[in-house]
Scaffold this motif. Structure first.
Motif, PDB file in Angstrom:
ATOM      1  N   ARG A 134       0.831  -1.214   0.000  1.00 42.06           N
ATOM      2  CA  ARG A 134       0.000   0.000   0.000  1.00 42.06           C
ATOM      3  C   ARG A 134       0.865   1.263   0.000  1.00 42.06           C
ATOM      4  NH1 ARG A 134      -5.214  -1.561   0.619  1.00 42.06           N
ATOM      5  NH2 ARG A 134      -5.602  -3.551   1.681  1.00 42.06           N
ATOM      6  N   ASP A 135       1.964   1.235   0.752  1.00 46.05           N
ATOM      7  CA  ASP A 135       2.871   2.393   0.755  1.00 46.05           C
ATOM      8  C   ASP A 135       3.453   2.620  -0.638  1.00 46.05           C
ATOM      9  OD1 ASP A 135       2.482   2.916   3.433  1.00 46.05           O
ATOM     10  OD2 ASP A 135       4.292   1.870   4.105  1.00 46.05           O
ATOM     11  N   ASN A 193       0.670   4.091  -2.911  1.00 48.95           N
ATOM     12  CA  ASN A 193       0.203   5.430  -2.543  1.00 48.95           C
ATOM     13  C   ASN A 193       1.303   6.479  -2.468  1.00 48.95           C
ATOM     14  OD1 ASN A 193      -2.540   4.619  -2.233  1.00 48.95           O
ATOM     15  ND2 ASN A 193      -2.030   3.709  -0.244  1.00 48.95           N
ATOM     16  N   SER A 230       3.736   9.306  -3.361  1.00 47.02           N
ATOM     17  CA  SER A 230       3.717  10.383  -4.356  1.00 47.02           C
ATOM     18  C   SER A 230       5.117  10.656  -4.904  1.00 47.02           C
ATOM     19  CB  SER A 230       3.158  11.666  -3.727  1.00 47.02           C
ATOM     20  OG  SER A 230       3.961  12.076  -2.629  1.00 47.02           O
ATOM     21  N   HIS A 287       5.853   7.734  -9.400  1.00 46.65           N
ATOM     22  CA  HIS A 287       4.628   7.463 -10.157  1.00 46.65           C
ATOM     23  C   HIS A 287       4.971   7.480 -11.647  1.00 46.65           C
ATOM     24  CE1 HIS A 287       4.378  11.825 -10.930  1.00 46.65           C
ATOM     25  NE2 HIS A 287       4.659  11.970  -9.636  1.00 46.65           N
ATOM     26  N   GLU A 311      -6.672  -1.603  -3.400  1.00 42.68           N
ATOM     27  CA  GLU A 311      -6.335  -0.179  -3.428  1.00 42.68           C
ATOM     28  C   GLU A 311      -6.969   0.500  -4.641  1.00 42.68           C
ATOM     29  OE1 GLU A 311      -4.559   2.156  -1.549  1.00 42.68           O
ATOM     30  OE2 GLU A 311      -4.808   0.640   0.004  1.00 42.68           O
ATOM     31  N   ILE A 357     -10.124   3.946  -5.187  1.00 46.75           N
ATOM     32  CA  ILE A 357     -10.023   5.204  -5.952  1.00 46.75           C
ATOM     33  C   ILE A 357     -11.380   5.600  -6.535  1.00 46.75           C
ATOM     34  CG2 ILE A 357      -8.909   6.331  -7.911  1.00 46.75           C
ATOM     35  CD1 ILE A 357      -6.574   4.419  -7.552  1.00 46.75           C
TER      36      ILE A 357
END
Length: 266
Positions: free
Chosen positions: A224-225, A228, A230, A233, A262, A266
């Protein structure tokens, strides 16, 4: 000076005992009843004087040669800092002090592994008072709080990894931060990337991710880290990466399951 005036003097100022030649036991007892620390002015105090002094002020233990176990227990029960004044405390007395405050370990020479663990479990930062803490104490301290790493002069590799896994900010306390360490840290906590992005290549990052995300028991938080973050990407310039597609190609079944979960958020 007559007896009545001497008594009044001691009642007013117990430390005046030092100025009285050959004071009587009555004056000595009165002095320590009023101020336990007046015991320092008495040569060869009787057990009664010692007990009265301790009852008034536990710090009087520092003026008692060869205190009994009961006396030491009384002093430590009152305050763990009194361990400083004990020359030969028993293991029981030491544990009593450390149970109150892990910092009491600073008054213990060459503490055993058991005492070190007892101390850091009580207060993780007590490790700063342990010279050359044992590996288990290091690992326990950083497991409780990553900040403990700052107090360890020569941490074990495992202690560093545990601290990083606990929180990525622990990297600030790592000495001799080599490329090898950076890649190891990225393998246990992806959020380290925000501190080391300019120190590794994209190929090196991808290799770490393939090895970590490909594990069937990969930590869900790690996945998950990664998703997610930023920092990395698909539009992030030199480190661009389509994270969903990366997991699709290289992730384990568990990693893919977490990715789907995950994606649905969204």
């Amino acid at each position: 000076m007559d007896k009545a005036k001497l008594i009044d003097l001691i009642k007013t100022n117990p430390n005046a005992l030092v100025y009285i030649p050959n004071p009587s036991d009555e004056l000595k007892l009165l002095a320590v009843q009023k101020n336990g620390l007046a015991l320092k002015h008495i040569e060869h105090p009787t057990p009664e004087m010692q007990e009265l002094a301790l009852a008034n002020n536990s710090r009087a233990i520092q003026f008692i040669d060869n205190p009994t176990e009961e006396m030491m227990n009384k002093a430590i029960q009152d305050s763990w800092v009194n361990l400083e004044y004990l020359q030969h405390p028993s293991e029981t007395i030491i544990k009593l002090a450390i149970t109150q405050a892990g910092w009491a370990i600073k008054y213990v020479k060459h503490p055993s592994e058991e005492l070190q663990l007892l101390a850091v479990r009580r207060h993780y930062d007590s490790i700063k008072f342990i010279k050359d803490p044992c590996p288990k104490a290091q690992e326990e301290a950083v497991r409780i709080n990553y900040d403990a790493l700052r107090y360890i002069d020569s941490p074990t590799p495992q202690a560093e990894l545990l601290a990083i896994r606990n929180h990525e900010s622990a990297i600030a306390f790592v000495k001799d931060l080599s490329k090898e360490k950076i890649l190891q840290f990225l393998g246990v906590n992806f959020l380290v990337i925000k501190y080391v992005r300019n120190d590794i290549t994209k190929a090196e990052l991808e290799q770490v991710l393939k090895e970590t995300l490909g594990q069937e028991d990969v930590d869900e938080k790690y996945v998950r880290d990664f998703l997610n973050s930023s920092t990395i990407h698909k539009n992030s310039g030199q480190m661009s990466l389509d994270k969903i597609m990366f997991i699709y190609h290289y992730g384990s079944r568990k990693a893919k399951k977490v990715a789907v979960d995950e994606k649905l958020k969204i």
